[in-house]
Design a protein around this motif. Structure first.
Motif: not given
Length: 279
Positions: A49-53, A64-77
């Motif tokens: 996943f992509n998060c915080r550039r 994994f730890l994400l804050e409110p409003g943090e943009l992220h996606d998800g893929d299985a490579p």
């Protein structure tokens, strides 16, 4: 959802904490954000996943730890996909629960995670135990003890940071536009209207907004509405009514965006959180 992908979601009646266990192969979900803190553990495969550039690759045992409003996606490579379990922690609940650990919060601050992906076996175990106790509706005392253990460890990853809006590094116009979108969540806001409210042209506005928040204004508004839709659906509101209230063209329009972001339909989400039949 593809046949090989699955999601098992529940909500704890006492705390409102959502628990989710899921498996995805290939593309999991498009870029989106939540208004909750997310803490989870990868069980199997590689969760990319992509998060915080930054592109992250979470492997079994990592947290994994994400804050409110943090943009992220998800893929299985990898071909076998990935499986994970996760908790959604309400910001007000989390701040209240850790208030006994931290001293009084500095003015104009909020809780934050120092890192997005960490290797911490004790935290991973505590996360999994908290997930299991809530997801399987253990006795209240068992659920509370598991959450206390998780909070005891998660505070080691938390710190107080300055809120976004006074940060001089971010363009003021982007924050003004963001505030306008929050205030007009239910309206059919156009770029011309938003640009006039910020006293800039549409092109400067889009560049400033994407630089500050990682999304164009229209995409941010969709995410804002999706986050609000989750709250309404969890309370039992019918998907068609939620779609109308939040400015989607119809229930199908809401459903397409909801599925892309969260991997399940609004009706399925509503049923799992509220235990109410579809309408």
């Amino acid at each position: 959802m593809a046949a090989h992908n699955w999601i098992d979601l529940s909500q704890d009646a006492d705390t409102g904490i959502e628990t989710l266990r899921a498996h995805f192969e290939g593309h999991a979900y498009d870029p989106h954000w939540h208004d909750s803190y997310l803490i989870g553990v990868t069980e199997q495969g590689v969760q990319q996943f992509n998060c915080r550039r930054t592109r992250h690759n979470s492997v079994p045992g990592q947290v994994f730890l994400l804050e409110p409003g943090e943009l992220h996606d998800g893929d299985a490579p990898t071909v076998d996909g990935f499986t994970y379990h996760m908790l959604y922690l309400d910001p007000q609940w989390l701040a209240r629960e850790v208030s006994a650990v931290f001293e009084e919060a500095p003015a104009n601050s909020q809780l934050s995670f120092a890192d997005t992906l960490i290797c911490d076996p004790r935290l991973a175990l505590a996360t999994s135990q908290a997930f299991q106790s809530l997801h399987s509706s253990e006795l209240r005392i068992v659920r509370q003890r598991a959450m206390d253990q998780l909070l005891e460890l998660i505070t080691g990853q938390l710190y107080w940071r300055t809120r976004y809006h006074p940060d001089p590094r971010l363009p003021q116009v982007a924050h003004k536009a963001r505030e306008y979108l929050h205030a007009h969540l239910h309206h059919d806001v156009g770029m011309d209207e938003l640009a006039r409210a910020c006293n800039v042209d549409r092109f400067r506005l889009t560049r400033a907004f994407k630089s500050a928040f990682g999304l164009a204004p229209h995409a941010y508004l969709v995410q804002l509405r999706l986050a609000r839709a989750r709250h309404l659906l969890a309370k039992g509101e019918p998907p068609a009514q939620v779609a109308t209230l939040l400015g989607f063209a119809d229930q199908s329009h809401l459903g397409r965006w909801f599925m892309r972001a969260y991997g399940l339909t609004p009706a399925a989400y509503r049923k799992r959180c509220s235990n109410l039949p579809d309408r």
